[in-house]
Scaffold this motif. Structure first.
Motif, PDB file in Angstrom:
ATOM      1  N   THR A  17     -16.135 -14.894 -25.098  1.00 37.02           N
ATOM      2  CA  THR A  17     -15.182 -15.263 -26.145  1.00 37.02           C
ATOM      3  C   THR A  17     -13.874 -14.486 -26.022  1.00 37.02           C
ATOM      4  N   ILE A  18     -13.879 -13.430 -25.242  1.00 30.78           N
ATOM      5  CA  ILE A  18     -12.671 -12.631 -25.023  1.00 30.78           C
ATOM      6  C   ILE A  18     -11.962 -13.059 -23.739  1.00 30.78           C
ATOM      7  N   ILE A  19     -12.740 -13.312 -22.696  1.00 34.21           N
ATOM      8  CA  ILE A  19     -12.162 -13.631 -21.392  1.00 34.21           C
ATOM      9  C   ILE A  19     -11.502 -15.009 -21.379  1.00 34.21           C
ATOM     10  N   MET A  20     -12.172 -16.009 -21.958  1.00 35.39           N
ATOM     11  CA  MET A  20     -11.625 -17.374 -21.923  1.00 35.39           C
ATOM     12  C   MET A  20     -10.244 -17.471 -22.579  1.00 35.39           C
ATOM     13  N   PRO A  21     -10.040 -16.947 -23.792  1.00 38.86           N
ATOM     14  CA  PRO A  21      -8.694 -17.020 -24.382  1.00 38.86           C
ATOM     15  C   PRO A  21      -7.637 -16.256 -23.584  1.00 38.86           C
ATOM     16  N   LEU A  22      -8.045 -15.180 -22.909  1.00 36.26           N
ATOM     17  CA  LEU A  22      -7.082 -14.455 -22.078  1.00 36.26           C
ATOM     18  C   LEU A  22      -6.600 -15.322 -20.919  1.00 36.26           C
ATOM     19  N   ILE A  23      -7.501 -16.110 -20.359  1.00 32.54           N
ATOM     20  CA  ILE A  23      -7.112 -17.044 -19.295  1.00 32.54           C
ATOM     21  C   ILE A  23      -6.147 -18.089 -19.856  1.00 32.54           C
ATOM     22  N   GLY A  24      -6.480 -18.634 -21.045  1.00 33.74           N
ATOM     23  CA  GLY A  24      -5.607 -19.614 -21.671  1.00 33.74           C
ATOM     24  C   GLY A  24      -4.233 -19.052 -21.988  1.00 33.74           C
ATOM     25  N   GLY A  25      -4.195 -17.817 -22.479  1.00 29.22           N
ATOM     26  CA  GLY A  25      -2.909 -17.191 -22.772  1.00 29.22           C
ATOM     27  C   GLY A  25      -2.067 -16.980 -21.529  1.00 29.22           C
ATOM     28  N   LEU A  26      -2.716 -16.644 -20.414  1.00 26.97           N
ATOM     29  CA  LEU A  26      -1.995 -16.472 -19.153  1.00 26.97           C
ATOM     30  C   LEU A  26      -1.405 -17.802 -18.686  1.00 26.97           C
ATOM     31  N   ILE A  27      -2.175 -18.878 -18.810  1.00 25.33           N
ATOM     32  CA  ILE A  27      -1.677 -20.212 -18.445  1.00 25.33           C
ATOM     33  C   ILE A  27      -0.465 -20.579 -19.288  1.00 25.33           C
ATOM     34  N   TYR A  28      -0.548 -20.302 -20.588  1.00 24.40           N
ATOM     35  CA  TYR A  28       0.537 -20.620 -21.512  1.00 24.40           C
ATOM     36  C   TYR A  28       1.813 -19.854 -21.153  1.00 24.40           C
ATOM     37  N   THR A  29       1.683 -18.572 -20.849  1.00 24.48           N
ATOM     38  CA  THR A  29       2.850 -17.751 -20.513  1.00 24.48           C
ATOM     39  C   THR A  29       3.472 -18.186 -19.190  1.00 24.48           C
ATOM     40  N   LEU A  30       2.640 -18.468 -18.198  1.00 30.65           N
ATOM     41  CA  LEU A  30       3.156 -18.926 -16.911  1.00 30.65           C
ATOM     42  C   LEU A  30       3.856 -20.279 -17.032  1.00 30.65           C
ATOM     43  N   TRP A  56      12.499 -12.773 -17.217  1.00 35.52           N
ATOM     44  CA  TRP A  56      11.829 -11.490 -17.017  1.00 35.52           C
ATOM     45  C   TRP A  56      10.851 -11.140 -18.138  1.00 35.52           C
ATOM     46  N   PRO A  57      11.170 -11.376 -19.409  1.00 32.59           N
ATOM     47  CA  PRO A  57      10.162 -11.129 -20.449  1.00 32.59           C
ATOM     48  C   PRO A  57       8.909 -11.970 -20.260  1.00 32.59           C
ATOM     49  N   PHE A  58       9.074 -13.245 -19.878  1.00 32.07           N
ATOM     50  CA  PHE A  58       7.902 -14.087 -19.646  1.00 32.07           C
ATOM     51  C   PHE A  58       7.072 -13.560 -18.475  1.00 32.07           C
ATOM     52  N   PHE A  59       7.749 -13.144 -17.407  1.00 28.70           N
ATOM     53  CA  PHE A  59       7.041 -12.610 -16.241  1.00 28.70           C
ATOM     54  C   PHE A  59       6.314 -11.310 -16.596  1.00 28.70           C
ATOM     55  N   THR A  60       6.986 -10.425 -17.321  1.00 28.86           N
ATOM     56  CA  THR A  60       6.367  -9.148 -17.718  1.00 28.86           C
ATOM     57  C   THR A  60       5.142  -9.374 -18.581  1.00 28.86           C
TER      58      THR A  60
END
Length: 463
Positions: free
Chosen positions: A103-116, A198-202
């Motif tokens: 439940t912690i790992i899956m949303p982190l993957i989703g958040g990374l996709i969203y930011t990228l 740069w903020p999005f990349f960081t």
């Protein structure tokens, strides 16, 4: 290497990475829409206000951009709401059998996709509405509700008594506020110095580090039966039976108490989130017309309430009941929203943070109150339901308040905040009703669990 039983670093990095880009999302959308609607570049100034020498035609265009930006936010919330709700309910409830880390790992993957996705749209100047598709895809991995539901379940596994549980959950909320505040302060300067890319990349790099910590360092609190099948039908059966046992068990009193608490939690979250969802647009609009620097400082100042709320929970828990702490927090929300509605100067907007200093207190206390009346084996199901209703209320609130703001911004931009303050009367009334049913004695609370026959031994390690 032996893992760690500390979920707070994940929450801290997640908050920092998310709030580094959260103020930028609305500003980026706002500037792109400004360019498309007005056919002119966005006015950037070193002054704290952009409203000087604004003609009536420019004011009309500004209102049009405000409406378009709020409607864009509404569409984004609508497309992400359903998949996020379903994944939250499935993942957090299933964590009772398969462990909390999923439940912690899956949303982190989703958040990374969203930011990228934001980075790609900003860097290559792609169609703005691709961001709505990105919201939908990232929601398929769950969302912030999924991760927080998993984190609070993780904390509940580690805590032995009610007071420890309340304080540890308040610490999680405080960590969110502190790191989000640091990120918000830096965002305005980062944007002015380096633009949006740069903020999005960081933020993406921080999320990668967070994902690695969650996968390789964070230790699991639940003993996982590797021989158990993971068929979809079995998952759904366990989910449905777990929810049924939680709310329709033999102990009717416990069921009513849980329902009341969840309704109080979700209605308060609806009112509070609804106002917060449009506050950046409100600050960008006349008569405030804040620059990106002031928006960052305003976000940081708002998020200091997480720290003051933690101090409030720590101090008040020594002399007041949980009910009283929740009521003080609700009152703080109401007063702050009324002040925002009539705030027309920068000084007044910053002074709003004084009455709002206890606005976050109700949420960790209500979570702890709910956790105390269920057994260890039901924590995942409980927090799945809490996270699901919280997701539903916050997404609906963002959609509803964004559309109301778009309709009322021309004649009363502060109307949505008065509406939020009025809606807070609902959870305050329900809290009074709950006071008549909820046990105030710890022995009585334990009786609610044992009478339902669901209490099991706790095999989870203690941090």
């Amino acid at each position: 290497m032996k893992g760690l039983y500390f979920v707070e670093p994940i929450v801290a990095i997640y908050a920092f990475a998310s709030f580094m880009i959260y103020p930028l999302v609305q500003q980026y959308v706002y500037r792109r829409l400004w360019l498309e609607i007005t056919n002119s570049s966005y006015p950037v100034s070193d002054n704290t206000s952009r409203c000087a020498n604004t003609s009536s035609n420019q004011t009309s265009q500004q209102n049009e951009v405000q409406k378009a930006a709020s409607l864009f936010s509404m569409y984004s919330d609508l497309f992400s709401m359903i998949p996020s709700l379903l994944m939250t309910l499935l993942l957090v409830a299933y964590s009772d059998q398969r462990g909390r880390k999923i439940t912690i790992i899956m949303p982190l993957i989703g958040g990374l996709i969203y930011t990228l996705s934001f980075l790609a749209v900003s860097y290559f100047e792609l169609n703005l509405y691709l961001l709505i598709a990105a919201s939908f895809v990232s929601a398929l991995f769950g969302g912030i509700g999924t991760m927080l539901g998993g984190c609070f379940s993780y904390v509940a596994d580690l805590c032995e008594d009610g007071k420890q549980k309340t304080l540890r959950m308040a610490v999680v909320d405080m960590v969110i506020g502190l790191l989000a505040g640091v990120a918000s302060i830096s965002t305005g300067y980062f944007l002015r110095a380096a633009g949006f890319n740069w903020p999005f990349f960081t933020s993406a790099m921080f999320q990668v580090v967070n994902l690695l910590y969650a996968i390789f360092i964070l230790e699991e609190t639940k003993v996982i039966d590797q021989s158990e099948t993971v068929a979809c039908c079995r998952v759904l059966h366990k989910l449905v039976s777990g929810i049924y046992n939680l709310f329709a068990g033999e102990n009717r009193k416990r069921s009513w108490i849980l329902v009341l608490m969840i309704v109080i939690f979700s209605t308060l979250s609806f009112a509070n989130t609804g106002g917060l969802s449009v506050i950046t647009l409100y600050e960008l609009n006349k008569p405030l017309c804040w620059s990106e620097i002031l928006v960052g400082y305003g976000s940081a100042a708002s998020l200091t309430v997480f720290l003051t709320s933690f101090v409030g929970v720590y101090v008040f828990s020594r002399c007041l009941s949980d009910m009283a702490i929740v009521f003080i927090g609700m009152l703080s929300v109401v007063i702050a929203m009324v002040m925002v509605a009539f705030a027309k100067t920068t000084v007044m907007m910053f002074l709003v943070r004084i009455p709002s200093m206890f606005a976050v207190m109700p949420f960790p206390v209500l979570r702890s109150m709910m956790s105390k009346v269920v057994s260890k084996s039901e924590q995942g199901v409980l927090f799945a339901c809490v996270a699901c209703t919280e997701n539903l209320s916050t997404n609906v609130a963002s959609t509803v308040f964004s559309s109301i703001y778009a309709a009322t911004v021309a004649w009363c931009s502060g109307f949505v905040f008065l509406l939020g303050a009025g809606l807070c009367l609902i959870p305050m009334t329900l809290l009074g009703i709950l006071r008549c049913f909820h046990p105030v004695d710890s022995n009585e609370t334990e009786a609610l669990i044992s009478d339902d026959g669901t209490e099991t031994s706790d095999d989870a390690p203690v941090a």
